[in-house]
Design an enzyme around this catalytic site. Structure first.
Site, PDB file in Angstrom:
ATOM      1  N   ASP A 287      10.050  -6.916  -3.958  1.00  0.00           N
ATOM      2  CA  ASP A 287       8.869  -7.332  -3.197  1.00  0.00           C
ATOM      3  C   ASP A 287       8.680  -8.833  -3.421  1.00  0.00           C
ATOM      4  O   ASP A 287       8.827  -9.309  -4.545  1.00  0.00           O
ATOM      5  CB  ASP A 287       7.632  -6.564  -3.698  1.00  0.00           C
ATOM      6  CG  ASP A 287       6.514  -6.561  -2.682  1.00  0.00           C
ATOM      7  OD1 ASP A 287       6.119  -5.468  -2.247  1.00  0.00           O
ATOM      8  OD2 ASP A 287       6.024  -7.654  -2.312  1.00  0.00           O
TER       9      ASP A 287
ATOM     10  N   ARG B 262     -10.615  -4.610  21.229  1.00  0.00           N
ATOM     11  CA  ARG B 262      -9.594  -5.431  20.583  1.00  0.00           C
ATOM     12  C   ARG B 262      -8.341  -5.400  21.454  1.00  0.00           C
ATOM     13  O   ARG B 262      -7.865  -4.310  21.803  1.00  0.00           O
ATOM     14  CB  ARG B 262      -9.297  -4.852  19.188  1.00  0.00           C
ATOM     15  CG  ARG B 262      -8.345  -5.683  18.369  1.00  0.00           C
ATOM     16  CD  ARG B 262      -8.262  -5.195  16.930  1.00  0.00           C
ATOM     17  NE  ARG B 262      -7.674  -3.872  16.817  1.00  0.00           N
ATOM     18  CZ  ARG B 262      -7.455  -3.253  15.661  1.00  0.00           C
ATOM     19  NH1 ARG B 262      -7.802  -3.814  14.523  1.00  0.00           N
ATOM     20  NH2 ARG B 262      -6.922  -2.052  15.639  1.00  0.00           N
TER      21      ARG B 262
ATOM     22  N   TYR C 161       0.825  -1.221   0.000  1.00  0.00           N
ATOM     23  CA  TYR C 161       0.000   0.000   0.000  1.00  0.00           C
ATOM     24  C   TYR C 161       0.860   1.272   0.000  1.00  0.00           C
ATOM     25  O   TYR C 161       0.828   2.072  -0.941  1.00  0.00           O
ATOM     26  CB  TYR C 161      -0.930  -0.061   1.216  1.00  0.00           C
ATOM     27  CG  TYR C 161      -1.692   1.195   1.549  1.00  0.00           C
ATOM     28  CD1 TYR C 161      -2.338   1.926   0.567  1.00  0.00           C
ATOM     29  CD2 TYR C 161      -1.778   1.628   2.869  1.00  0.00           C
ATOM     30  CE1 TYR C 161      -3.056   3.075   0.894  1.00  0.00           C
ATOM     31  CE2 TYR C 161      -2.501   2.760   3.208  1.00  0.00           C
ATOM     32  CZ  TYR C 161      -3.129   3.492   2.210  1.00  0.00           C
ATOM     33  OH  TYR C 161      -3.834   4.620   2.542  1.00  0.00           O
TER      34      TYR C 161
ATOM     35  N   TYR D 291       5.091  -6.820  17.227  1.00  0.00           N
ATOM     36  CA  TYR D 291       5.226  -5.949  16.052  1.00  0.00           C
ATOM     37  C   TYR D 291       5.990  -4.662  16.421  1.00  0.00           C
ATOM     38  O   TYR D 291       6.974  -4.293  15.772  1.00  0.00           O
ATOM     39  CB  TYR D 291       3.838  -5.604  15.495  1.00  0.00           C
ATOM     40  CG  TYR D 291       3.862  -4.466  14.511  1.00  0.00           C
ATOM     41  CD1 TYR D 291       4.455  -4.628  13.262  1.00  0.00           C
ATOM     42  CD2 TYR D 291       3.309  -3.222  14.831  1.00  0.00           C
ATOM     43  CE1 TYR D 291       4.487  -3.572  12.356  1.00  0.00           C
ATOM     44  CE2 TYR D 291       3.329  -2.169  13.931  1.00  0.00           C
ATOM     45  CZ  TYR D 291       3.927  -2.351  12.699  1.00  0.00           C
ATOM     46  OH  TYR D 291       3.971  -1.301  11.813  1.00  0.00           O
TER      47      TYR D 291
ATOM     48  N   ALA E  72       9.130  -2.994   3.317  1.00  0.00           N
ATOM     49  CA  ALA E  72       8.763  -4.408   3.411  1.00  0.00           C
ATOM     50  C   ALA E  72       8.684  -4.826   4.873  1.00  0.00           C
ATOM     51  O   ALA E  72       9.548  -4.459   5.674  1.00  0.00           O
ATOM     52  CB  ALA E  72       9.798  -5.261   2.678  1.00  0.00           C
TER      53      ALA E  72
ATOM     54  N   GLY F 201      -4.862  -4.946  22.931  1.00  0.00           N
ATOM     55  CA  GLY F 201      -3.723  -4.160  22.478  1.00  0.00           C
ATOM     56  C   GLY F 201      -4.060  -2.743  22.038  1.00  0.00           C
ATOM     57  O   GLY F 201      -3.167  -1.928  21.836  1.00  0.00           O
TER      58      GLY F 201
ATOM     59  N   ILE G 120     -17.447  -2.061  15.809  1.00  0.00           N
ATOM     60  CA  ILE G 120     -16.626  -1.057  16.503  1.00  0.00           C
ATOM     61  C   ILE G 120     -16.105  -1.736  17.762  1.00  0.00           C
ATOM     62  O   ILE G 120     -16.894  -2.228  18.584  1.00  0.00           O
ATOM     63  CB  ILE G 120     -17.457   0.198  16.847  1.00  0.00           C
ATOM     64  CG1 ILE G 120     -17.832   0.937  15.550  1.00  0.00           C
ATOM     65  CG2 ILE G 120     -16.691   1.112  17.807  1.00  0.00           C
ATOM     66  CD1 ILE G 120     -18.632   2.217  15.753  1.00  0.00           C
TER      67      ILE G 120
ATOM     68  N   ASP H 190      13.041 -11.557  -2.041  1.00  0.00           N
ATOM     69  CA  ASP H 190      12.908 -11.287  -0.616  1.00  0.00           C
ATOM     70  C   ASP H 190      14.094 -10.469  -0.117  1.00  0.00           C
ATOM     71  O   ASP H 190      15.223 -10.677  -0.556  1.00  0.00           O
ATOM     72  CB  ASP H 190      12.852 -12.623   0.117  1.00  0.00           C
ATOM     73  CG  ASP H 190      12.285 -12.455   1.490  1.00  0.00           C
ATOM     74  OD1 ASP H 190      11.079 -12.710   1.650  1.00  0.00           O
ATOM     75  OD2 ASP H 190      13.031 -12.036   2.390  1.00  0.00           O
TER      76      ASP H 190
HETATM   77  N1  UDP Z   1     -11.356  -0.447  14.715  1.00  0.00           N
HETATM   78  C1  UDP Z   1     -12.664  -0.860  14.879  1.00  0.00           C
HETATM   79  N2  UDP Z   1     -13.161  -1.816  14.025  1.00  0.00           N
HETATM   80  C2  UDP Z   1     -12.413  -2.352  13.012  1.00  0.00           C
HETATM   81  C3  UDP Z   1     -11.076  -1.904  12.847  1.00  0.00           C
HETATM   82  C4  UDP Z   1     -10.591  -0.958  13.715  1.00  0.00           C
HETATM   83  O1  UDP Z   1     -13.367  -0.397  15.774  1.00  0.00           O
HETATM   84  O2  UDP Z   1     -12.915  -3.226  12.278  1.00  0.00           O
HETATM   85  C5  UDP Z   1     -10.795   0.562  15.626  1.00  0.00           C
HETATM   86  C6  UDP Z   1      -9.599   0.042  16.422  1.00  0.00           C
HETATM   87  O3  UDP Z   1     -10.044  -0.573  17.602  1.00  0.00           O
HETATM   88  C7  UDP Z   1      -8.812   1.326  16.668  1.00  0.00           C
HETATM   89  C8  UDP Z   1      -9.129   2.196  15.455  1.00  0.00           C
HETATM   90  O4  UDP Z   1     -10.296   1.630  14.850  1.00  0.00           O
HETATM   91  O5  UDP Z   1      -9.304   1.978  17.809  1.00  0.00           O
HETATM   92  C9  UDP Z   1      -8.008   2.195  14.421  1.00  0.00           C
HETATM   93  O6  UDP Z   1      -7.658   0.844  14.151  1.00  0.00           O
HETATM   94  P1  UDP Z   1      -6.697   0.452  12.965  1.00  0.00           P
HETATM   95  O7  UDP Z   1      -6.592  -1.044  12.966  1.00  0.00           O
HETATM   96  O8  UDP Z   1      -7.164   1.093  11.697  1.00  0.00           O
HETATM   97  O9  UDP Z   1      -5.304   1.108  13.343  1.00  0.00           O
HETATM   98  P2  UDP Z   1      -4.381   0.986  14.663  1.00  0.00           P
HETATM   99  O10 UDP Z   1      -4.599   2.254  15.422  1.00  0.00           O
HETATM  100  O11 UDP Z   1      -4.790  -0.250  15.407  1.00  0.00           O
HETATM  101  O12 UDP Z   1      -3.010   0.903  14.109  1.00  0.00           O
END
Ligand code: UDP
Length: 350
Positions: A57, A304, A37, A167, A100, A306, A231, A77
């Site tokens: 790539d 989610r 991307y 990560y 990469a 983390g 969400i 690679d």
């Molecule tokens: N998020 C969400 N639903 C989704 C994907 C992301 O609610 O299907 C929320 C996620 O919990 C975070 C925000 O959107 O608070 C941004 O998430 P993203 O994965 O885009 O980027 P990150 O900040 O994790 O790098």
């Protein structure tokens, strides 16, 4: 290249061209992950600015058709030192831009081994080849994930680094490697710590499988209408209970790389790249409904693991030192991404 010429090839960047001090060298650059991307948009901007671009790539997550001609795609690679020596020894490269890598935080928790292998061990092979072949400059895609949960926002480059996922650890480790290689070999590096990148540019968009990011996730839910968009949590300590993030358009992000590469001469550089504005997930969602022109179904799901409540960058340093300014709004990002998703409902063809 004169500044006026850059204004021609980068028409949307007029305000920024003033920061180019007139004549500019062009040369050959290597973009790792240039079929992905951000790497593909970077390749496009480099070509438009006059560089000759080689992309390496492995196409595990990248797309052949995302590499814009006349960039040359080498299928391989970054862990293949022979291939790298072959590429880097034949012509003089002035810079490597390193995109990469593996980027999915939850996956890095379940499979840290492949993250350390891809993002660190193979990165060492790349750095060895870069230094062996005397490429002088290196620009690295780092991430806000190196900061972990911030003690304060906006986050500045001097804030402590406490990654909270494998990560983030791999990105921090690679930053440390760059410092060590700079001491050992004199390599000049620029570390760019990205906040939340979104949008599309010149027919190049975001096509991840699986898609975990917010904006493409919402737009794909509209196009495919298979499942309700989720969400992740509305009980965070923010104004509407959903997480706050700092979104930056992929064009603005890549333009910052051009400026950083140009400025990379006598000292190493580290910059945050964000827009310094925080939006909640619900605010992004409302922007998507406005752009799409319809109500989008959603449900509130569990948090989610983390996710931290608030991440906002201070980009004051790159503004002050390089004159960079983000040009595009959240609505621009969502609109450009929506246009790309509508024209690529199933992503890239290959
Ligand atoms: N998020 C969400 N639903 C989704 C994907 C992301 O609610 O299907 C929320 C996620 O919990 C975070 C925000 O959107 O608070 C941004 O998430 P993203 O994965 O885009 O980027 P990150 O900040 O994790 O790098």
């Amino acid at each position: 290249m004169p500044a006026e010429k850059i204004a021609e090839v980068l028409p949307e960047s007029r305000d920024m061209t003033a920061v180019y001090p007139g004549e500019r060298e062009t040369g050959r650059v290597l973009v790792t992950g240039g079929a992905g991307y951000i790497g593909s948009v970077m390749t496009k901007l480099l070509l438009d600015a006059g560089y000759e671009v080689t992309v390496i790539d492995n196409l595990v997550n990248g797309h052949r058709s995302a590499v814009v001609p006349p960039a040359k795609l080498v299928l391989g690679d970054i862990g293949d030192e022979h291939l790298l020596d072959d590429i880097l020894s034949k012509e003089r490269f002035e810079c490597v831009l390193h995109f990469a890598g593996l980027i999915v935080v939850p996956e890095s928790v379940t499979r840290p081994d492949i993250y350390f292998e891809n993002n660190v061990a193979r990165g060492v092979k790349l750095l060895n080849a870069v230094c062996r072949n005397r490429v002088p400059k290196f620009v690295f895609s780092s991430t806000a994930a190196v900061y972990g949960t911030p003690r304060k926002v906006p986050i500045t480059e001097e804030d402590p680094l406490f990654p909270e996922s494998p990560y983030g650890d791999t990105k921090r480790l690679f930053e440390e490697l760059l410092k060590a290689y700079s001491r050992a070999f004199g390599l000049r590096y620029c570390i760019l710590r990205y906040f939340n990148v979104a949008g599309a540019y010149a027919g190049l968009g975001e096509d991840h499988c699986p898609e975990t990011h917010l904006i493409p996730g919402i737009l794909r839910s509209v196009l495919h209408q298979e499942e309700k968009f989720q969400i992740y949590g509305d009980d965070y300590p923010t104004k509407d209970g959903t997480c706050v993030r700092d979104y930056i358009h992929v064009y603005d992000l890549c333009f910052a790389h051009l400026l950083a590469m140009r400025a990379l001469n006598n000292e190493n550089l580290i910059y945050n790249l964000g827009s310094e504005t925080g939006y909640t997930v619900k605010e992004v969602f409302a922007t998507a409904e406005k752009v799409v022109g319809e109500k989008i179904p959603f449900e509130i799901a569990r948090r989610r693991p983390g996710d931290v409540p608030v991440l906002i960058a201070s980009s004051e340093k790159i503004k002050r030192e390089l004159g960079w300014r983000p040009q595009k709004s959240l609505e621009d990002m969502v609109r450009d991404a929506w246009e790309w998703h509508q024209t690529h409902p199933h992503g890239y063809p290959d």
